[in-house]
Design an enzyme around this catalytic site. Structure first.
Site, PDB file in Angstrom:
ATOM      1  CB  CYS A   1      43.136  30.738  45.261  1.00 41.31           C
ATOM      2  SG  CYS A   1      41.797  30.172  44.712  1.00 41.31           S
TER       3      CYS A   1
ATOM      4  CG  HIS B   1      42.695  36.072  48.680  1.00 44.59           C
ATOM      5  ND1 HIS B   1      42.725  35.508  48.004  1.00 44.59           N
ATOM      6  CD2 HIS B   1      40.855  34.686  49.192  1.00 44.59           C
ATOM      7  CE1 HIS B   1      42.198  33.869  47.700  1.00 44.59           C
ATOM      8  NE2 HIS B   1      41.696  33.461  49.031  1.00 44.59           N
TER       9      HIS B   1
ATOM     10  CG  HIS C   1      37.557  33.606  43.991  1.00 51.08           C
ATOM     11  ND1 HIS C   1      39.592  33.681  43.879  1.00 51.08           N
ATOM     12  CD2 HIS C   1      38.333  32.600  44.714  1.00 51.08           C
ATOM     13  CE1 HIS C   1      40.073  33.368  44.317  1.00 51.08           C
ATOM     14  NE2 HIS C   1      39.718  32.745  44.947  1.00 51.08           N
TER      15      HIS C   1
END
Length: 611
Positions: A158, A291, A326
């Site tokens: 990620c 995040h 996400h």
């Protein structure tokens, strides 16, 4: 050197260009909802899907709808096309060294999983394996435009796209490129969805980052890329400078493959390094794009890291994953573009879904207009504790000459005209700085893996696949030979990653359906698991990156290591090249007439600066 950003492109669940994304952000319209394109049985899980079908994207790109192209590559092409146009790049720049750096993890998995069950008995779709690797995904994007001198792929889960921007800035500073197009792209797949489901971190409702009742994340998909170049180059081209990338940091949490440490050490180090490079104090940051995945672990850990850094002077913080979902490997660049939109249009994006304050956590911003944002911090944290932070600083008075946000209109030149006329060219050899190779260990047989017992407990060894054992064993032996307890950086090269685990997960989906899959197989299927496993073993918090550009992976890793050593940022660097194959995979290659890879190949090299 000042790194200027002169163009951006974005494809996401809230819009397929900057104008649409800006409108959704300002109107607080989420893109998370029911599945439309992903063919999964888990319809109960909301996702952030890009509205366009594959055929619609092919039509926009002028690609024959009968051709097999991964969704990941298609979204990447759309976003890169927008970014090049937004930066005003055309065939007049044919003499420039333009480099593409793309971050991805799933690459062509959507194609692989579609045909995997047929590959054992039929040759009809065997060629789809050529589209599986992350490196080939980037090659497809580069080939579509024909303007890139070279290209590479970063795969750190990620944080991939954020690390692509960091690499691009480093290449510009080292004179290895004139212009860099950096970012990431990631498509939803059954493999990815069920992998995250096996970790039990998906929410059946819309995600609620930093909320006390948060229950997990919603997966999304998308792509975003930015054009970066030295300020002198932008001025010479008379390009509009949208912002500057003034600081960045990458650190490894060195704690766990899928969980973050309680104190957020890796996140704290990454943010602190980024601010230090930018020459800023915490009080100088006007907004933090967190995040903020919505998982209990991430939001608590990131809260602790933010509180350690900012103390009682916390700037507005929000996660925009409530808008896009996400987007994993693409999240760093998608959120970077969101940060630039917020800077130029004077607002702070809302943290959608938040209602209940966390105990000992941060309180996110619910949105704000009329803001002066001069310095923005953007966080991206990946599996294995690969944590990266970027600092963007406003370029006063420099508003894009395409204030419509770089929308690709019907009148815009198509690929194959302006960009297709730029000739390919190879950059000159980079002068490598002095360095010393202290140790090199190579493993080429499965039998050698029994030596791992000297380093890890039997139960732990049984949980590791072949490549995890080989990479750890070769690395520990090389470090021992070099007399280095813990390197300053760990750089990994791999083409397929832990294919054994990937194949096992695909086989389980094929034979059992979308049931509760093996979380270990999913965890080890991510390419940067190799490097993070070594970092966790050593307690190494330093720079950690994984290159996956097919046969060129090791070359990219070594170039990065020598760049680190030349800059003085590191004294010792561990470089590894690790790949494996299975009997099934070797049979595929043999049937296609491609070179048949060995069962295992692991090389670890320790480099030391001589400066």
């Amino acid at each position: 050197m000042n790194i200027a950003i002169t163009g951006e492109g974005i494809v996401s669940a809230i819009g397929t260009d900057k104008a649409a994304v800006l409108d959704a952000l300002r109107n607080r319209q989420t893109g998370i909802g029911a599945m439309r394109h992903l063919q999964s049985v888990h319809r109960e899980l909301p996702v952030g899907e890009v509205a366009l079908s594959n055929d619609e994207m092919k039509t926009l790109l002028g690609i024959d709808t009968g051709l097999e192209v991964s969704r990941t590559a298609l979204m990447g092409m759309l976003a890169v096309r927008q970014a090049l146009y937004d930066a005003g790049l055309s065939d007049s720049e044919s003499s420039l060294k333009i480099v593409l750096i793309s971050g991805t993890t799933v690459a062509g998995m959507d194609i692989t999983e579609r045909y995997f069950s047929d590959l054992r008995t039929s040759d009809e779709h065997l060629a789809c394996l050529h589209y599986h690797t992350c490196g080939d995904n980037t090659r497809q994007i580069a080939d579509y435009f024909g303007c890139f001198a070279t290209f590479t792929t970063v795969s750190t889960a990620c944080s991939s796209a954020a690390n692509a921007l960091i690499l691009g800035a480093e290449m510009l500073k080292a004179g290895e490129a004139d212009i860099v197009v950096a970012g990431g792209t990631e498509a939803l797949s059954v493999f990815h969805l069920n992998g995250f489901r096996s970790l039990m971190i998906l929410d059946k409702e819309r995600c609620r980052p930093f909320d006390d009742q948060r229950a997990g994340l919603n997966l999304g998909e998308g792509a975003a890329y930015v054009v970066m170049e030295p300020e002198t180059s932008a001025r010479r081209r008379q390009a509009s400078i949208h912002a500057f990338l003034t600081g960045y940091g990458n650190a490894c949490d060195a704690f766990h493959q899928t969980a973050s440490s309680a104190d957020g050490e890796g996140a704290y180090q990454a943010m602190n390094e980024a601010l230090s490079m930018a020459g800023l104090k915490p009080a100088d940051i006007d907004y933090v794009n967190a995040h903020g995945t919505g998982t209990p672990n991430n939001d608590q850990s990131e809260s602790m890291a933010l509180q350690r850094l900012f103390g009682n002077s916390m700037p507005p913080v929000s996660s925009t994953k409530g808008f896009t979902g996400h987007t994993t490997s693409a999240s760093g660049s998608i959120e970077a573009v969101i940060c630039l939109l917020a800077m130029h249009h004077g607002f702070i994006p809302a943290n959608l879904g938040w209602q209940h304050p966390m105990v000992s956590g941060i309180t996110p911003s619910m949105g704000m207009d009329g803001c002066q944002l001069h310095h923005v911090l953007c966080n991206s944290f990946g599996f294995g504790g690969n944590d990266s932070s970027l600092v963007f600083s406003r370029s006063e008075g420099c508003i894009s000459r395409r204030e419509e946000c770089g929308v690709w209109s019907e009148n815009t030149p198509a690929a194959g005209s302006a960009f297709g006329q730029i000739s390919l060219h190879t950059p000159p050899s980079t002068l490598l700085p002095p360095h010393s190779e202290l140790a090199r260990v190579e493993l080429t047989s499965v039998e050698e893996l029994s030596e791992i017992r000297a380093y890890v407990k039997p139960l732990e060894a049984r949980r590791m696949g072949k490549l995890m054992k080989a990479s750890l064993l070769s690395s520990l032996k090389a470090l021992s030979q070099a007399g280095v307890d813990c390197p300053d950086a760990i750089i990994t090269a791999t083409s397929l990653g832990c294919w054994e685990n990937t194949e096992a997960l695909l086989t389980q989906i094929e034979t059992e359906g979308e049931v509760m899959l093996s979380p270990t197989n999913f965890m080890q299927s991510t390419h940067n698991t190799i490097g993070s496993n070594i970092a966790i073993r050593l307690g190494c918090h330093g720079y950690n990156i994984t290159y996956t550009q097919c046969a060129q992976s090791l070359d990219w890793a070594l170039r990065d290591a020598r760049r680190l050593l030349a800059s003085g940022r590191c004294k010792t660097v561990l470089v590894g090249c690790h790949d494996e194959s299975t009997p099934l995979y070797r049979s595929f290659m043999e049937r296609m007439g491609d070179p048949v890879p060995p069962a295992i190949h692991s090389v670890a090299i320790v480099l030391k600066s001589e400066i």
